[in-house]
Scaffold this active site. Sequence first.
Site, PDB file in Angstrom:
ATOM      1  CE1 TYR B 286      -3.078   3.066   0.687  1.00 17.58           C
ATOM      2  CE2 TYR B 286      -4.462   1.297   1.522  1.00 17.58           C
ATOM      3  CZ  TYR B 286      -4.318   2.602   1.090  1.00 17.58           C
ATOM      4  OH  TYR B 286      -5.413   3.430   1.058  1.00 17.58           O
ATOM      5  CE1 TYR B 334      -5.833   0.450 -11.539  1.00 15.07           C
ATOM      6  CE2 TYR B 334      -5.198  -0.021  -9.281  1.00 15.07           C
ATOM      7  CZ  TYR B 334      -6.029  -0.238 -10.356  1.00 15.07           C
ATOM      8  OH  TYR B 334      -7.050  -1.154 -10.257  1.00 15.07           O
TER       9      TYR B 334
END
Lengths: 143, 387
Positions: B286, B334
Amino acid sequence: MTGKATTPAPMTPVPVPQPESDRYWEGLRRSEIWVRRCEGCGKPYFYPRDICPHCASAKTQWFRASGRGVIHTYAIVHRAPHPGFGDKVPYVVAIVELEEGVRVPTNIVGVEPEPTKIKIGSRVVPVFEKLTDTITLLKFKPA
Amino acid sequence: MPVESSLARISGKASIVGVAESDEIGKVPNKSPLQHHAEAARNALEDAGLKLSDVDGFLTAGYNGYDVAEYLGIQPRYTDSTSVGGSSFVIHLAHALAAINAGYCEVALITHGQAGRSDRARPGPNPGLPAAQYESPHGIMGPPITYALACNRYLHQYGEDRTRQAMAEIAVSTRKWANLNPKAYMQAEKMTFDDYHDSRWIAWPFHLLDCCLVTDAGAAIVVTSASRARDTKKNPIRILGVGEGHDHSMISQMPDLTSAFGRNTGPQAMKMAGVGHGDFDLTMIYDSFTYTVLVTLENLGFCKPGEAADFVAGQRTAPGGNFPLNTSGGGLSYTHPGMYGIFLIVEAVRQLRNECGDRQVADCRLALVHGTGGSLSSTGTTVLGRA
């Protein structure tokens, strides 16, 4: 009515004291810092709650802290996270470790908001900043 | 403490059989968060070759489970709304694995949807929570500020210049992966080291390009038993190891600002899977901020505390490097609607299925997925492997 309506400046968030924290906020109103210590294990802790987060003892006491501490870490906010801080950027947020051994989230005031001007580990003293009639915030400045 | 022998017994005993995003991700002003949940759920079930009526376990975060299940039209017999920030969905994989093996359900659906960019309704914080009393009044609000506080302590302990360079390495390498992903918000935007260093300050020590995106997106995952997985459309991806937990909520309560809970969840997941750091073909971490990746690599044990700067030097994590990291383009480049963790799993599964086109990691057989939530508060680690 004369003149044009004015929009009040947005307010920064105002704390809502809870039963276990009333005394902390009452203390700040008198420019005093009151934190809690466990009588069971002897450890101080922040934030105030009735049951010790170290040992779950319900025997806890309030004590007055000196207010002397050191900067444990800080950051300099350039993009306001809330409309109330729009006219306050750049400002310095920090975690200060009090000499009694607890860490408090806070602001460092009275310094230029520049990384070269603020040192982690440097000594600070409290500043009591009135926010509303009932709420005073605990901030710090260089000692 | 987790019982290692019990965990080892269920290693690999459930598989991911469907993954998908919602129909459009990025800037999607005409859809609500629940629409993202529903589109992603439908797409993931289609990917698995299963129907909504097959679902008997439901897991989500950010909402109460019944709110989303009602919208979707499902009546689950196992429900889990564990909501501990962006790590939640990685933790849901662990719970689905456990629930399926305990017999609670057979087909578990995990969904997420968030319109971080376009939501018309933004709930405020609960004013009675400690964070609202002690942090928010000081303007300590939101991840860029809370993570900046942790990052600066790290800079103080391990050196500012070398860490700054490492943060730039992550920003640039992650963007290169995004440039290869047609679904990435920043697919068409190149980033140089100068772009990174010249970007404006958000919360020093974070530049704009240290921070993840804010997008609109949803995703969903379908998990089922090893036996039922044999009948689904694509290669099932086995859940080999899991770990979860948290050690604080507010950043000012974090016991050690440079050590997040991955120090526990990483080793647990790897031990359960019976694998080591050198075994992974892909690592998905993450990346709420560039810094999050650095400290997580250390917490997980890929390198020692303070050594992440050396570990990621020279674009080692970029396409062509020998440590493929965040190959979707990550939360940085993204998509990142607010709680990004589920998208880590979507990409890992696609890589393990060899579906990633230009960004495909060669012979990708084993992946580590690590989610972080709150203010470095919660973590979930999972090890995924091709059957």
